[in-house]
Design an enzyme around this catalytic site. Structure first.
Site: not given
Length: 326
Positions: A15, A145, A211, A249, A251, A264, A266, A270
């Site tokens: 990443e 990611s 992305y 964050r 998810d 999960e 984070n 990002g």
């Protein structure tokens, strides 16, 4: 007076390019707020670079392994340098998805069923799969990611998918596929900032969907107000279950049968002006430089208190008696 901020960016893993984009965006935002910013490129010799920079605080703009998993956080603890994001333990737990799932279940938080497969056992994946069924999700057990993620529809594709995921860290996580809406919840400090539904042109919010464009975003999610509140409460509970701090964050999947599951957490998502957390903040009336400033303000460290231990004086040296020479 602005702070002397070191933005840690780059790193060792897959990443790296995403981290460089995050780092560049954070640097621009911090400079616009009057801080004195030093770009610190993570890699061999990172400890020497951090000492030489003479910083007040580190803003971690790293992602994935060797940046988000507690190792860099541990180095910053040893250097007694405050840093953004979660501490050592929470970072390690969040990055290790199978371990995080155990803690979610311990706190009665719903998460998809699954199992872990090591690289040496990849050939036994069908045997380990049992009655989990298809389709299923296969992804690296420790990674971010959505690198190495795949959706497997047929048994004959499982072994190859597991082997591919094991390329990133040596272990794969296989989970039951849960159809539904993908929702991500932004958290700053210990409060929910808002949530966003992500609709992709393909199955799963994989690396390309994240992305390379083509996804649609709905703020707030296309759910009832009551269900959005429940989803955000579930996300905050997952964040707290791992002991996270600073920002993050979470998810989740909101299934078609009204069951919501945590995927999960984070701890270093990002982070550019167009990233999901930034979209959520903008919808809440917080622009990117202000969001970066808020996160910087929350920078801290674990402060384990090792310097408070009593100083033990070395034992006195006792000279050995001299031997007589015959």
């Amino acid at each position: 007076m602005g702070k002397r901020v070191g933005v840690l960016m780059g790193g060792w893993g897959e990443e790296r390019e995403i981290s460089l984009k995050t780092g560049a965006a954070v640097v621009a935002a911090l400079e616009s707020r009057g801080h004195h910013v030093t770009r610190v490129f993570a890699g061999p010799g990172l400890d020497r670079a951090l000492r030489a920079a003479e910083l007040d605080v580190a803003f971690i703009a790293l992602h994935g392994r060797m940046g988000e998993d507690g190792r860099v956080q541990g180095l910053l603890e040893l250097l007694e340098l405050p840093y953004t994001g979660s501490g050592v333990l929470a970072s390690a737990l969040a990055m290790n998805k199978p371990m995080a799932k155990k803690l979610f279940r311990l706190h009665n938080l719903s998460t998809p069923q699954g199992y872990r497969v090591g690289r040496d056992d990849a050939g036994r994946a069908l045997e380990l799969h049992g009655d989990l069924g298809f389709p299923c999700i296969v992804k690296p057990a420790c990674g971010g990611s959505s690198v190495g993620l795949s959706i497997v529809h047929e048994p004959q594709a499982l072994v190859e998918a597991v082997a591919q995921a094991c390329r990133f860290g040596g272990e794969a996580l296989v989970e039951r596929f849960v159809p539904g809406r993908e929702v991500t919840v932004g958290i700053v400090g210990d409060k929910v900032l808002g949530s966003c539904e992500v609709a992709t042109p393909r199955e799963g919010f994989d690396f390309d969907a994240k992305y390379q464009g083509g996804s649609r975003y709905f703020l707030p999610p296309r759910l009832s107000a009551t269900r959005v509140a429940n989803v955000e409460a579930l996300a905050l509970a997952a964040y707290r279950a791992l002991g996270c701090r600073g920002y993050g964050r979470v998810d989740l999947l909101c299934s078609d049968t009204d069951n919501d599951v945590v995927l999960e957490v984070n701890t270093l998502p990002g982070f550019t002006p167009t990233s999901l957390l930034s979209k959520i903040a903008a919808h809440a009336g917080v622009d990117f430089p202000e969001l970066v400033e808020r996160i910087l303000t929350l920078a801290t460290r674990d402060e384990a208190g090792v310097m408070d231990a009593p100083v033990v004086a070395p034992a006195p040296t006792v000279a050995e008696p001299r031997r007589a020479v015959s």
